[in-house]
Design a protein around this motif. Sequence first.
Motif, short mmCIF file in Angstrom:
data_model
loop_
_atom_site.label_atom_id
_atom_site.label_comp_id
_atom_site.label_asym_id
_atom_site.label_seq_id
_atom_site.Cartn_x
_atom_site.Cartn_y
_atom_site.Cartn_z
N ALA A 180 -15.02 34.41 38.92
CA ALA A 180 -16.04 33.40 39.26
C ALA A 180 -15.73 32.61 40.52
N ASP A 215 -21.59 23.86 41.55
CA ASP A 215 -20.83 24.31 40.39
C ASP A 215 -19.57 23.46 40.19
N GLU A 221 -19.03 23.00 28.25
CA GLU A 221 -19.83 22.97 29.47
C GLU A 221 -18.98 23.26 30.70
N ALA A 230 -17.99 26.94 30.67
CA ALA A 230 -19.17 27.79 30.76
C ALA A 230 -19.59 28.05 32.20
N VAL A 231 -19.25 27.14 33.11
CA VAL A 231 -19.59 27.35 34.53
C VAL A 231 -18.93 28.63 35.04
N VAL A 268 -17.61 31.10 33.16
CA VAL A 268 -18.06 32.27 32.39
C VAL A 268 -19.40 32.76 32.92
N ARG A 269 -20.30 31.82 33.21
CA ARG A 269 -21.62 32.21 33.72
C ARG A 269 -21.52 32.92 35.06
N LEU A 270 -20.71 32.37 35.95
CA LEU A 270 -20.59 32.95 37.30
C LEU A 270 -19.85 34.28 37.29
N ASP A 275 -20.37 36.57 35.26
CA ASP A 275 -21.46 37.50 35.01
C ASP A 275 -20.95 38.83 34.45
N ARG A 278 -20.84 40.74 30.93
CA ARG A 278 -21.38 40.74 29.58
C ARG A 278 -20.32 41.07 28.54
N GLU A 283 -18.33 37.94 27.89
CA GLU A 283 -19.11 36.99 27.10
C GLU A 283 -19.16 37.40 25.63
#
Length: 216
Positions: free
Chosen positions: A103, A111, A140, A143-144, A146-148, A150, A152, A155
């Motif tokens: 990330a 971010d 939260e 999660a920044v 983990v989201r970036l 990307d 699957r 996750e």
Amino acid sequence: MPIPPTDPGVDRSLLRDDVYRRLRNAIVDGTFAPGEQLRDHELAAWLGVSRTPVREALLRLAQGGLVVAQPGRSTVVSPLDVRGTRDARDVVAAMHELAAREAVPALSDADVTAMRDANRRFAAAVAADDVEAALRADDELHAVLVRLADNRALETVLELFTPLVRRAERLRFGSQDGHASVTQHDELIRLCAAGDAEAAAAVAYDTWHSLPSAEG
């Protein structure tokens, strides 16, 4: 199995994932205690859904180690298990290490700001001994990354095994060790802002790997 007295207010159109999350959270927060028997018809009545999504959710919970299912017999909340918690913690730590590494190159100023804001809320919650708020802010913040990342697969693994380490997080955030997590987060954010993916990954790993695997 004693059904909680409060109505969770679940819509009858509840999706399977929602049923899973509600049952998972009820186990993690202690609503359903270790060793407690779970009956699908009672759970279905509590949630206001049919027994099919409940049964599917219990199978998923068994895969993650939160319940022990004996087909045709009974399903019980898994007893607290030091080895299982430690194993799950190690896997979760490795996934957050990977998330940070992937990330950091994609992090924007917004971010980084979001991570700093989350850590401020986390610090305030720890200072106030508000474990639930601390958990939300911690989620939260991480999660920044983990989201970036990307990823699957990453996750999916986190979704499966993070609930097993939630109790360890509760132990830390409800003690003086919670204040140390604020400092760990600050260092993680500093390294992320500096673009040092490898060092940030190492701190992310240590943050999760240092969680206690048992009380005491």
